[in-house]
Design a protein around this motif. Structure first.
Motif, mmCIF file in Angstrom:
data_model
loop_
_atom_site.group_PDB
_atom_site.id
_atom_site.type_symbol
_atom_site.label_atom_id
_atom_site.label_comp_id
_atom_site.label_asym_id
_atom_site.label_seq_id
_atom_site.Cartn_x
_atom_site.Cartn_y
_atom_site.Cartn_z
ATOM 1 N N LEU A 160 79.755 37.701 18.647
ATOM 2 C CA LEU A 160 80.208 36.334 18.391
ATOM 3 C C LEU A 160 79.727 35.386 19.479
ATOM 4 O O LEU A 160 79.277 34.267 19.198
ATOM 5 C CB LEU A 160 81.735 36.293 18.301
ATOM 6 N N VAL A 161 79.800 35.821 20.730
ATOM 7 C CA VAL A 161 79.490 34.947 21.862
ATOM 8 C C VAL A 161 77.997 34.642 21.932
ATOM 9 O O VAL A 161 77.596 33.504 22.208
ATOM 10 C CB VAL A 161 79.986 35.589 23.172
ATOM 11 N N ALA A 162 77.148 35.639 21.671
ATOM 12 C CA ALA A 162 75.698 35.448 21.813
ATOM 13 C C ALA A 162 75.161 34.347 20.898
ATOM 14 O O ALA A 162 74.488 33.417 21.374
ATOM 15 C CB ALA A 162 74.974 36.773 21.570
ATOM 16 N N PRO A 163 75.414 34.385 19.586
ATOM 17 C CA PRO A 163 74.907 33.286 18.748
ATOM 18 C C PRO A 163 75.546 31.944 19.066
ATOM 19 O O PRO A 163 74.899 30.901 18.927
ATOM 20 C CB PRO A 163 75.228 33.743 17.318
ATOM 21 N N TRP A 164 76.809 31.960 19.502
ATOM 22 C CA TRP A 164 77.466 30.701 19.853
ATOM 23 C C TRP A 164 76.802 30.062 21.072
ATOM 24 O O TRP A 164 76.532 28.854 21.069
ATOM 25 C CB TRP A 164 78.947 30.942 20.112
ATOM 26 N N VAL A 165 76.530 30.855 22.091
ATOM 27 C CA VAL A 165 75.867 30.327 23.290
ATOM 28 C C VAL A 165 74.480 29.811 22.947
ATOM 29 O O VAL A 165 74.052 28.754 23.437
ATOM 30 C CB VAL A 165 75.813 31.422 24.385
ATOM 31 N N MET A 211 79.388 33.601 31.339
ATOM 32 C CA MET A 211 79.452 34.165 29.998
ATOM 33 C C MET A 211 78.792 35.535 29.931
ATOM 34 O O MET A 211 79.234 36.411 29.176
ATOM 35 C CB MET A 211 78.795 33.213 28.986
ATOM 36 N N TYR A 212 77.747 35.750 30.710
ATOM 37 C CA TYR A 212 77.098 37.063 30.733
ATOM 38 C C TYR A 212 78.025 38.110 31.344
ATOM 39 O O TYR A 212 78.182 39.207 30.796
ATOM 40 C CB TYR A 212 75.789 36.988 31.512
ATOM 41 N N SER A 243 81.117 38.655 28.790
ATOM 42 C CA SER A 243 80.928 39.248 27.467
ATOM 43 C C SER A 243 79.512 39.738 27.202
ATOM 44 O O SER A 243 79.326 40.849 26.701
ATOM 45 C CB SER A 243 81.309 38.229 26.386
ATOM 46 N N LEU A 244 78.520 38.943 27.528
ATOM 47 C CA LEU A 244 77.164 39.201 27.060
ATOM 48 C C LEU A 244 76.499 40.400 27.719
ATOM 49 O O LEU A 244 75.481 40.873 27.211
ATOM 50 C CB LEU A 244 76.299 37.949 27.271
ATOM 51 N N GLN A 245 77.058 40.914 28.817
ATOM 52 C CA GLN A 245 76.458 42.084 29.447
ATOM 53 C C GLN A 245 76.611 43.339 28.584
ATOM 54 O O GLN A 245 75.926 44.337 28.809
ATOM 55 C CB GLN A 245 77.059 42.332 30.830
ATOM 56 N N ASP A 246 77.480 43.290 27.589
ATOM 57 C CA ASP A 246 77.597 44.410 26.655
ATOM 58 C C ASP A 246 76.405 44.487 25.713
ATOM 59 O O ASP A 246 76.213 45.503 25.038
ATOM 60 C CB ASP A 246 78.888 44.281 25.846
ATOM 61 N N LEU A 247 75.637 43.410 25.642
ATOM 62 C CA LEU A 247 74.346 43.413 24.941
ATOM 63 C C LEU A 247 73.279 43.065 25.975
ATOM 64 O O LEU A 247 72.857 41.906 26.070
ATOM 65 C CB LEU A 247 74.336 42.383 23.806
ATOM 66 N N PRO A 248 72.838 44.039 26.769
ATOM 67 C CA PRO A 248 72.026 43.722 27.958
ATOM 68 C C PRO A 248 70.814 42.850 27.676
ATOM 69 O O PRO A 248 70.570 41.866 28.387
ATOM 70 C CB PRO A 248 71.617 45.108 28.470
ATOM 71 N N ARG A 249 70.047 43.161 26.634
ATOM 72 C CA ARG A 249 68.816 42.408 26.386
ATOM 73 C C ARG A 249 69.101 41.089 25.677
ATOM 74 O O ARG A 249 68.726 40.015 26.163
ATOM 75 C CB ARG A 249 67.856 43.256 25.564
ATOM 76 N N GLY A 269 72.002 39.653 25.215
ATOM 77 C CA GLY A 269 72.957 38.863 25.975
ATOM 78 C C GLY A 269 72.308 38.121 27.124
ATOM 79 O O GLY A 269 72.597 36.934 27.355
ATOM 80 N N TRP A 270 71.420 38.810 27.833
ATOM 81 C CA TRP A 270 70.723 38.139 28.943
ATOM 82 C C TRP A 270 69.785 37.056 28.424
ATOM 83 O O TRP A 270 69.632 36.002 29.052
ATOM 84 C CB TRP A 270 69.966 39.159 29.775
ATOM 85 N N LEU A 271 69.171 37.305 27.267
ATOM 86 C CA LEU A 271 68.296 36.295 26.674
ATOM 87 C C LEU A 271 69.078 35.033 26.341
ATOM 88 O O LEU A 271 68.630 33.918 26.629
ATOM 89 C CB LEU A 271 67.633 36.856 25.411
ATOM 90 N N CYS A 272 70.260 35.183 25.753
ATOM 91 C CA CYS A 272 71.081 34.015 25.421
ATOM 92 C C CYS A 272 71.529 33.284 26.686
ATOM 93 O O CYS A 272 71.571 32.044 26.714
ATOM 94 C CB CYS A 272 72.293 34.446 24.599
ATOM 95 N N SER A 273 71.860 34.033 27.739
ATOM 96 C CA SER A 273 72.233 33.395 29.000
ATOM 97 C C SER A 273 71.057 32.621 29.587
ATOM 98 O O SER A 273 71.220 31.502 30.087
ATOM 99 C CB SER A 273 72.723 34.451 29.993
ATOM 100 N N LEU A 274 69.868 33.210 29.523
ATOM 101 C CA LEU A 274 68.679 32.514 30.013
ATOM 102 C C LEU A 274 68.421 31.241 29.220
ATOM 103 O O LEU A 274 68.089 30.193 29.801
ATOM 104 C CB LEU A 274 67.456 33.438 29.924
ATOM 105 N N VAL A 275 68.577 31.327 27.911
ATOM 106 C CA VAL A 275 68.339 30.156 27.059
ATOM 107 C C VAL A 275 69.290 29.026 27.425
ATOM 108 O O VAL A 275 68.890 27.862 27.517
ATOM 109 C CB VAL A 275 68.481 30.554 25.575
#
Length: 266
Positions: A168-173, A89-90, A93-99, A101-107
Motif C-alpha cells: 500500500l505504501v509503495a504506490p502511494w509514495v 517511510m523506508y 515500511s518500505l524496507q520490507d520490499l528492499p528493491r 521500496g528503495w526505488l519509491c523512496s528514491l523517487v
C-alpha cells in the motif's frame, strides 16, 4: 574598478536562521526514525514545515529577502521534505520490499529536488500562469511530505497493520512524488479569498482546528492531509475556469472583424 560584493545583510540573518533550524529539524527526524521512534520523527518533519512557513514571512516583514535565502530555503526543503520523509517511510515500511521500496523512496527524494529546481529556474520569470492566478504548480514540498506520510499518520492512531503494508505504501509514495513534479494547479494561500460575511466563521474554524490539534493531533493531521489530497480535483477545476475566463477576452479581440460592404452593393 570592480565593485566588491556585499555580504549578507543583518536583516537577512533571522529568516536564514529559521531556515537552518528547519533543516536541523528535518535531519533530526531521520535520527529518530533510525531509532524506531517514528512518532517523534514525523513530529520533526511537521516542525520543519512550520518553520518553513515562517521564514518567508519573517524575511518579508524585515525586508530581508535575498537570493542566498531563496537558495538556502530550497536546499533545506529538498532535505527536510524530500530526503527525510523518504528515509522515514523506508525505515517504517518500505524496507520490507528492499528493491521496490528503495526505488519509491528514491523517487520521492529526487522528484522533490526536481520540483524545487524547477521552482528556482522559474523564480525570475514574469509569465507564470498558475502563480498569476493565485495557484501553485504541482503539490508543494511540505504538503508533499505530509501526503507521503499519510499512511504513517493513520497507523499511529489506528494501529492498523494494513497502513504499514509496503504494498500500500509503495504506490502511494510514488503517486505523491508524481504529484510534486506534475503541472496540475493546486491551491495556495493566495487563491483562498474569504468573503466578508464569512470571515468570523473562518476564524472560528481556525480555532476549532487548533483545539483539535491539541486534543487529538494525529487524528487532526490525518484529516487535514486527506482533505488537502481531496481538494486537488477542485483546484484543477477552479484553475480551468479561470483559464477559460482569461481566454475569452483574448479570443474576442483576436476575432476578425466583418468585411465592409461596398456602397454599390446596397
Amino acid at each position: 574598478m570592480p565593485r566588491k560584493p556585499r555580504g549578507l545583510p543583518l536583516r537577512a540573518v533571522a529568516p536564514n536562521a529559521i531556515t537552518a533550524l528547519a533543516l536541523c529539524s528535518g535531519l533530526t527526524g531521520i535520527r529518530f526514525a533510525i531509532a524506531g521512534n517514528f512518532q517523534i520523527a514525523v513530529l520533526m518533519i511537521i516542525i520543519a514545515a512550520v518553520l518553513d512557513g515562517l521564514d518567508g514571512r519573517v524575511a518579508r516583514m524585515l525586508h530581508g529577502e535575498s537570493r542566498f535565502g531563496a537558495e538556502l530555503d530550497s536546499l533545506a526543503d529538498a532535505i527536510s521534505f524530500g530526503v527525510s520523509p523518504a528515509l522515514i517511510m523506508y525505515l517504517w515500511s518500505l524496507q520490507d520490499l528492499p528493491r521496490l521500496g528503495w526505488l519509491c523512496s528514491l523517487v520521492l527524494a529526487v522528484f522533490c529536488a526536481l520540483r524545487l529546481a524547477r521552482f528556482n529556474a522559474q523564480i525570475d520569470e514574469t509569465e507564470q500562469p498558475h502563480k498569476s492566478a493565485g495557484f501553485l504548480t504541482g503539490v508543494p514540498a511540505p504538503a508533499g511530505a505530509g501526503l507521503a506520510m499519510l499512511p504513517l499518520f493513520f497507523w499511529v492512531w489506528t494501529d492498523e497493520p494494513l497502513f504499514r503494508s509496503p504494498y500500500l505504501v509503495a504506490p502511494w509514495v510514488a503517486l505523491v512524488a508524481l504529484l510534486m513534479i506534475s503541472s496540475i494547479a493546486t491551491y495556495s494561500w493566495g487563491s483562498l479569498k474569504l468573503r466578508r460575511n464569512i470571515r468570523f466563521e473562518a476564524l472560528a474554524i481556525v480555532v476549532l482546528v487548533g483545539a483539535a490539534i491539541v486534543s487529538a493531533p494525529w487524528h487532526t493531521v490525518s484529516l487535514l492531509a486527506a482533505a488537502y489530497f481531496l481538494s486537488i480535483p477542485f483546484s484543477m477545476r477552479s484553475y480551468a475556469r479561470i483559464k477559460r475566463l482569461r481566454a475569452a477576452p483574448a479570443a474576442s479581440s483576436a476575432a476578425p472583424s466583418a468585411p465592409a460592404i461596398p456602397d454599390d452593393d446596397l
